[in-house]
Write a protein that holds these residues in place. Structure first.
Motif, PDB file in Angstrom:
ATOM      1  N   ALA A 157       0.842  -1.216   0.000  1.00 43.72           N
ATOM      2  CA  ALA A 157       0.000   0.000   0.000  1.00 43.72           C
ATOM      3  C   ALA A 157       0.867   1.252   0.000  1.00 43.72           C
ATOM      4  O   ALA A 157       0.599   2.213  -0.717  1.00 43.72           O
ATOM      5  CB  ALA A 157      -0.925  -0.006   1.211  1.00 43.72           C
ATOM      6  N   GLN A 158       1.934   1.222   0.798  1.00 43.46           N
ATOM      7  CA  GLN A 158       2.800   2.402   0.928  1.00 43.46           C
ATOM      8  C   GLN A 158       3.632   2.657  -0.333  1.00 43.46           C
ATOM      9  O   GLN A 158       4.116   3.754  -0.542  1.00 43.46           O
ATOM     10  CB  GLN A 158       3.708   2.224   2.152  1.00 43.46           C
ATOM     11  CG  GLN A 158       2.904   2.316   3.452  1.00 43.46           C
ATOM     12  CD  GLN A 158       3.655   1.798   4.667  1.00 43.46           C
ATOM     13  OE1 GLN A 158       4.639   1.060   4.541  1.00 43.46           O
ATOM     14  NE2 GLN A 158       3.189   2.158   5.851  1.00 43.46           N
ATOM     15  N   SER A 159       3.748   1.625  -1.187  1.00 39.37           N
ATOM     16  CA  SER A 159       4.528   1.783  -2.424  1.00 39.37           C
ATOM     17  C   SER A 159       3.697   2.408  -3.553  1.00 39.37           C
ATOM     18  O   SER A 159       4.233   2.792  -4.581  1.00 39.37           O
ATOM     19  CB  SER A 159       5.032   0.412  -2.894  1.00 39.37           C
ATOM     20  OG  SER A 159       3.995  -0.303  -3.559  1.00 39.37           O
ATOM     21  N   LEU A 160       2.377   2.486  -3.362  1.00 41.66           N
ATOM     22  CA  LEU A 160       1.498   2.928  -4.450  1.00 41.66           C
ATOM     23  C   LEU A 160       1.471   4.445  -4.581  1.00 41.66           C
ATOM     24  O   LEU A 160       1.512   5.156  -3.578  1.00 41.66           O
ATOM     25  CB  LEU A 160       0.062   2.435  -4.207  1.00 41.66           C
ATOM     26  CG  LEU A 160      -0.147   0.918  -4.221  1.00 41.66           C
ATOM     27  CD1 LEU A 160      -1.575   0.573  -3.814  1.00 41.66           C
ATOM     28  CD2 LEU A 160       0.175   0.318  -5.584  1.00 41.66           C
ATOM     29  N   PRO A 161       1.353   4.935  -5.819  1.00 40.60           N
ATOM     30  CA  PRO A 161       1.147   6.382  -5.979  1.00 40.60           C
ATOM     31  C   PRO A 161      -0.223   6.784  -5.419  1.00 40.60           C
ATOM     32  O   PRO A 161      -1.086   5.933  -5.205  1.00 40.60           O
ATOM     33  CB  PRO A 161       1.196   6.582  -7.499  1.00 40.60           C
ATOM     34  CG  PRO A 161       0.980   5.246  -8.109  1.00 40.60           C
ATOM     35  CD  PRO A 161       1.408   4.224  -7.109  1.00 40.60           C
ATOM     36  N   SER A 162      -0.389   8.065  -5.209  1.00 43.48           N
ATOM     37  CA  SER A 162      -1.646   8.572  -4.658  1.00 43.48           C
ATOM     38  C   SER A 162      -2.805   8.232  -5.609  1.00 43.48           C
ATOM     39  O   SER A 162      -2.673   8.346  -6.826  1.00 43.48           O
ATOM     40  CB  SER A 162      -1.521  10.080  -4.486  1.00 43.48           C
ATOM     41  OG  SER A 162      -2.754  10.594  -4.078  1.00 43.48           O
ATOM     42  N   CYS A 163      -3.932   7.785  -5.050  1.00 40.43           N
ATOM     43  CA  CYS A 163      -5.107   7.448  -5.875  1.00 40.43           C
ATOM     44  C   CYS A 163      -6.354   7.563  -5.005  1.00 40.43           C
ATOM     45  O   CYS A 163      -6.267   7.787  -3.803  1.00 40.43           O
ATOM     46  CB  CYS A 163      -4.964   6.036  -6.449  1.00 40.43           C
ATOM     47  SG  CYS A 163      -4.924   4.760  -5.174  1.00 40.43           S
TER      48      CYS A 163
END
Length: 299
Positions: A157-163
């Motif tokens: 989750a922490q690796s994902l870009p903002s969405c």
């Protein structure tokens, strides 16, 4: 089990998305490792650290005959040089089945049990009996879901870009629980249950994640199981093949294909507001396609 490789996020371009003004990206966790793909890598990562800390030299876990988790655990044992045991839901062991054949080639000892015994896999008395039988083994639950697994899915989750929305397939609930732990509170999380009558998972997810208890930013969708676990309609399989051909993303109809088909139908139905950015997590599991071919369920 450290991977400095972070799987890519791929943007999907399609007339439906343009018409609905929706941005859809796929987190390609199927590419994280050639054999230990997706959420299985995420879940094993911290469990192998824990196993080491506990001084255990073997790993014992549970799964069905075509389990992605069994496949991934057997691979990890071979790669990192520890003994693995699979308690397989039986009672018969078909060693020609591609998943079990592969696991055996990796050196996993397969222990078939009947369905009644397999149902005991969460019972403390049965687990204590297994621990006595395999004293050097670190026991990992079916699907690899436990507190250590959540840390890996939290990292995802922490690796994902903002969405605005993160969607994932949900089997045991661990991936969704970990994503809830790691995602910002303003992001909505959607789990697509891949099995029938999955409402019980809502409580399981709350047991796994404190944030899931406190926050209202997540939802388990229980109406897209398409017949139940391991089952799929012609329409779903058609969707997987078309999507794979159009976007060069391989899909299987048991987990990620089922989840994406659900997201796609929701987009068609106008479920998401215009301007929404959705990231759908491809949790891997492509080895399952061999099992479906083996059973004659797909060509």
């Amino acid at each position: 089990m450290n991977s400095s490789f972070e799987s890519p996020v791929q943007t999907i371009h399609h007339p439906l998305l343009a018409a609905r003004k929706i941005q859809l990206s796929i987190k390609r966790d199927d590419l994280i490792h050639p054999q230990i793909s997706g959420n299985k890598w995420r879940k094993l990562k911290f469990n192998l650290d824990t196993m080491q800390q506990q001084g255990k030299s073997e790993l014992l876990t549970f799964g069905g005959a075509f389990s992605n988790h069994i496949h991934a655990t057997a691979t990890a044992g071979k790669l990192f040089g520890f003994k693995t045991h699979g308690i397989i839901r039986g009672p018969e062991l078909d060693e020609a089945n591609p998943t079990l054949h592969y696991a055996k080639q990796c050196g996993m000892s397969l222990h078939p049990v009947n369905r009644i015994t397999y149902r005991l896999r969460h019972e403390q008395a049965y687990l204590a009996q297994l621990q006595a039988q395999f004293p050097n083994a670190y026991i990992l639950p079916e699907g690899g879901t436990n507190a250590a697994a959540l840390l890996g899915c939290k990292e995802l989750a922490q690796s994902l870009p903002s969405c605005d929305v993160i969607a994932c397939p949900t089997g045991s609930g661990g991936t969704l629980a970990g994503l809830i732990e790691g995602a910002p509170q303003h992001t909505k999380l959607l789990g697509v249950a891949v099995l029938k009558q999955a409402d019980y998972l809502i409580e399981e997810i709350k047991l796994l994640s404190n944030k899931a208890k406190q926050q209202q930013n997540w939802q388990l969708l229980c109406d897209f199981h398409d017949g139940g676990y391991g089952k799929f309609s012609d329409a779903l399989w058609q969707f997987c093949q078309t999507f794979s051909n159009q976007h060069a993303i391989p899909l299987e109809p048991i987990y990620s294909g089922k989840m994406l088909y659900a997201v796609w139908q929701l987009i068609e139905q106008g479920y998401f507001a215009e301007g929404t950015h959705i990231i759908a997590v491809h949790t891997g599991g492509l080895q399952g396609l061999d099992g479906l071919k083996y059973r004659g369920l797909i060509d």
